[in-house]
Scaffold this motif. Structure first.
Motif, mmCIF file in Angstrom:
data_model
loop_
_atom_site.group_PDB
_atom_site.id
_atom_site.type_symbol
_atom_site.label_atom_id
_atom_site.label_comp_id
_atom_site.label_asym_id
_atom_site.label_seq_id
_atom_site.Cartn_x
_atom_site.Cartn_y
_atom_site.Cartn_z
ATOM 1 N N SER A 23 -0.437 -42.678 -6.270
ATOM 2 C CA SER A 23 -1.105 -42.889 -7.559
ATOM 3 C C SER A 23 -1.858 -41.625 -7.932
ATOM 4 O O SER A 23 -2.203 -40.802 -7.085
ATOM 5 C CB SER A 23 -2.078 -44.069 -7.481
ATOM 6 O OG SER A 23 -3.171 -43.749 -6.633
ATOM 7 N N TRP A 24 -2.130 -41.508 -9.233
ATOM 8 C CA TRP A 24 -2.941 -40.379 -9.690
ATOM 9 C C TRP A 24 -4.373 -40.505 -9.190
ATOM 10 O O TRP A 24 -5.061 -39.502 -8.970
ATOM 11 C CB TRP A 24 -2.921 -40.296 -11.215
ATOM 12 C CG TRP A 24 -1.636 -39.731 -11.733
ATOM 13 C CD1 TRP A 24 -0.632 -40.380 -12.384
ATOM 14 C CD2 TRP A 24 -1.197 -38.363 -11.625
ATOM 15 N NE1 TRP A 24 0.401 -39.532 -12.695
ATOM 16 C CE2 TRP A 24 0.074 -38.275 -12.243
ATOM 17 C CE3 TRP A 24 -1.744 -37.211 -11.066
ATOM 18 C CZ2 TRP A 24 0.798 -37.088 -12.325
ATOM 19 C CZ3 TRP A 24 -1.035 -36.020 -11.143
ATOM 20 C CH2 TRP A 24 0.222 -35.958 -11.768
ATOM 21 N N LEU A 49 4.776 -37.764 -8.530
ATOM 22 C CA LEU A 49 4.341 -38.597 -9.652
ATOM 23 C C LEU A 49 4.835 -38.030 -10.983
ATOM 24 O O LEU A 49 5.229 -38.781 -11.884
ATOM 25 C CB LEU A 49 2.816 -38.718 -9.652
ATOM 26 C CG LEU A 49 2.221 -39.499 -8.482
ATOM 27 C CD1 LEU A 49 0.705 -39.358 -8.471
ATOM 28 C CD2 LEU A 49 2.623 -40.978 -8.556
ATOM 29 N N ILE A 50 4.831 -36.710 -11.111
ATOM 30 C CA ILE A 50 5.343 -36.078 -12.335
ATOM 31 C C ILE A 50 6.830 -36.383 -12.496
ATOM 32 O O ILE A 50 7.300 -36.721 -13.597
ATOM 33 C CB ILE A 50 5.099 -34.558 -12.302
ATOM 34 C CG1 ILE A 50 3.605 -34.260 -12.441
ATOM 35 C CG2 ILE A 50 5.882 -33.864 -13.408
ATOM 36 C CD1 ILE A 50 3.253 -32.791 -12.258
ATOM 37 N N GLU A 52 8.482 -38.931 -11.239
ATOM 38 C CA GLU A 52 8.659 -40.346 -11.547
ATOM 39 C C GLU A 52 8.362 -40.631 -13.011
ATOM 40 O O GLU A 52 9.065 -41.421 -13.657
ATOM 41 C CB GLU A 52 7.767 -41.192 -10.635
ATOM 42 C CG GLU A 52 8.249 -41.251 -9.199
ATOM 43 C CD GLU A 52 7.370 -42.123 -8.332
ATOM 44 O OE1 GLU A 52 6.311 -42.588 -8.832
ATOM 45 O OE2 GLU A 52 7.735 -42.354 -7.164
ATOM 46 N N GLU A 53 7.326 -40.001 -13.550
ATOM 47 C CA GLU A 53 7.008 -40.201 -14.960
ATOM 48 C C GLU A 53 8.123 -39.670 -15.851
ATOM 49 O O GLU A 53 8.483 -40.286 -16.865
ATOM 50 C CB GLU A 53 5.681 -39.518 -15.294
ATOM 51 C CG GLU A 53 4.465 -40.208 -14.700
ATOM 52 C CD GLU A 53 3.172 -39.498 -15.040
ATOM 53 O OE1 GLU A 53 3.232 -38.396 -15.620
ATOM 54 O OE2 GLU A 53 2.098 -40.048 -14.723
ATOM 55 N N LYS A 54 8.680 -38.536 -15.468
ATOM 56 C CA LYS A 54 9.792 -37.963 -16.224
ATOM 57 C C LYS A 54 11.008 -38.887 -16.175
ATOM 58 O O LYS A 54 11.664 -39.123 -17.208
ATOM 59 C CB LYS A 54 10.155 -36.586 -15.661
ATOM 60 C CG LYS A 54 11.264 -35.887 -16.409
ATOM 61 C CD LYS A 54 11.548 -34.511 -15.808
ATOM 62 C CE LYS A 54 12.689 -33.817 -16.537
ATOM 63 N NZ LYS A 54 12.978 -32.472 -15.947
ATOM 64 N N LYS A 56 11.032 -42.132 -15.628
ATOM 65 C CA LYS A 56 10.751 -43.355 -16.380
ATOM 66 C C LYS A 56 10.867 -43.111 -17.881
ATOM 67 O O LYS A 56 11.391 -43.954 -18.625
ATOM 68 C CB LYS A 56 9.356 -43.876 -16.036
ATOM 69 C CG LYS A 56 9.251 -44.499 -14.654
ATOM 70 C CD LYS A 56 7.838 -44.974 -14.360
ATOM 71 C CE LYS A 56 7.749 -45.590 -12.972
ATOM 72 N NZ LYS A 56 6.367 -46.038 -12.637
ATOM 73 N N ALA A 57 10.407 -41.955 -18.331
ATOM 74 C CA ALA A 57 10.510 -41.622 -19.753
ATOM 75 C C ALA A 57 11.971 -41.496 -20.172
ATOM 76 O O ALA A 57 12.364 -41.944 -21.260
ATOM 77 C CB ALA A 57 9.755 -40.329 -20.051
ATOM 78 N N GLU A 60 13.501 -44.969 -20.355
ATOM 79 C CA GLU A 60 13.082 -45.629 -21.597
ATOM 80 C C GLU A 60 13.871 -45.099 -22.793
ATOM 81 O O GLU A 60 14.231 -45.860 -23.697
ATOM 82 C CB GLU A 60 11.585 -45.427 -21.812
ATOM 83 C CG GLU A 60 10.712 -46.203 -20.825
ATOM 84 C CD GLU A 60 9.237 -45.875 -20.971
ATOM 85 O OE1 GLU A 60 8.899 -45.059 -21.861
ATOM 86 O OE2 GLU A 60 8.426 -46.428 -20.204
ATOM 87 N N ASN A 107 13.555 -51.278 -12.832
ATOM 88 C CA ASN A 107 12.632 -50.574 -11.949
ATOM 89 C C ASN A 107 13.330 -50.072 -10.679
ATOM 90 O O ASN A 107 12.830 -49.175 -10.001
ATOM 91 C CB ASN A 107 11.469 -51.498 -11.563
ATOM 92 C CG ASN A 107 10.529 -51.758 -12.720
ATOM 93 O OD1 ASN A 107 10.266 -50.868 -13.520
ATOM 94 N ND2 ASN A 107 10.047 -52.982 -12.825
#
Length: 271
Positions: A23-24, A49-50, A52-54, A56-57, A60, A107
């Motif tokens: 987590s952040w 984390l970066i 994973e965010e990329k 997920k984006a 989406e 997910n």
């Protein structure tokens, strides 16, 4: 989560936390820990984390694009179609059609992307997640080297896509096809999407399934014809592969129409 007194914990314990509960908040909590091992962990956790965010984006975006195309075409049941094996000099061309159901757990595949942008291990993992889930309906279609030689690669692609569609046990309203053409058999429901494997979720899923399926076929052919090293080149015309053809002649899974400039009239391995 309470991150008080992390400096009292061992580096091993903090590593376990980074692996199990990334987590952040944890990144910020170890920001001022001066231990080099902890700072190395912070850097790796931050990069994870970066990424994973990329991912997920991007997922989406894949889903949003598919939803928009479905709405534009007044379609409820959507499938994606992609092929692999257009360029190799050996082996079949393989097409896949994939329909992601509403109850699919995305997910589990946040790294969903076109197969070319993934590592082999990533493709294998996503392939297993896709094909083991009841939340996806998919089917495969192939066209043989003999058909490619007889009909040309474009017509062989149409055949493989048509076979995949005919093998799908699922009614669909819209077939989104990667590339710049729609097979005539899908004219009524088909829509092509340039670079669709990078833009649409169902096409990305189809690209991964087709790629892994074909790679496994080529691995099996390697066991039968090890002299061509299909396990490594997957049938593509690498220098090593071309030299092997010159030395041993082509076998029955080579596309003879693709071998111009590699071989002259000479020996051929049957079987």
């Amino acid at each position: 989560m309470d991150f008080c007194n992390l400096e009292d914990l061992s580096i091993k314990k903090i590593k376990e936390m980074c692996m199990n509960k990334p987590s952040w908040e944890l990144v910020h909590a170890i920001e001022n820990d001066k231990r080099k091992g902890v700072q190395d962990l912070k850097k790796r956790l931050r990069n994870r984390l970066i990424a994973e965010e990329k991912n997920k984006a991007h997922l989406e975006s894949l889903l949003s694009n598919q939803l928009n195309l479905a709405r534009e075409n007044n379609a409820k049941r959507v499938a994606g179609i992609d092929e692999v094996g257009r360029g190799p000099i050996a082996g079949p061309v393989v097409s896949c059609i994939a329909s992601l159901q509403h109850d699919f757990d995305f997910n589990r595949i946040i790294k969903l992307n076109d197969s070319k942008s993934l590592t082999n291990n990533e493709r294998e993992k996503i392939y297993n997640e896709l094909t083991s889930s009841s939340g996806i309906k998919y089917a495969l279609g192939t066209s043989t080297p003999e058909e490619i030689d007889k009909l040309n690669i474009q017509n062989a692609l149409v055949i493989s896509m048509t076979r995949a569609y005919n093998n799908l046990n699922e009614e669909i309203d819209l077939a989104l096809v990667d590339g710049n053409f729609v097979p005539p058999t899908l004219d009524n429901i088909g829509k092509y999407v340039p670079q669709g494997d990078q833009k649409v979720a169902s096409i990305a899923a189809a690209s991964i399934i087709a790629k892994v399926y074909r790679d496994r076929l080529m691995d099996d052919l390697h066991n039968k014809y090890p002299q061509y090293n299909f396990k490594s080149n997957k049938g593509y015309g690498t220098k090593e592969h071309r030299e092997a053809i010159k030395a041993h002649g082509p076998c029955c899974v080579h596309r003879k129409s693709f071998l111009s400039g590699i071989i002259q009239e000479g020996p051929s391995i049957s079987g």
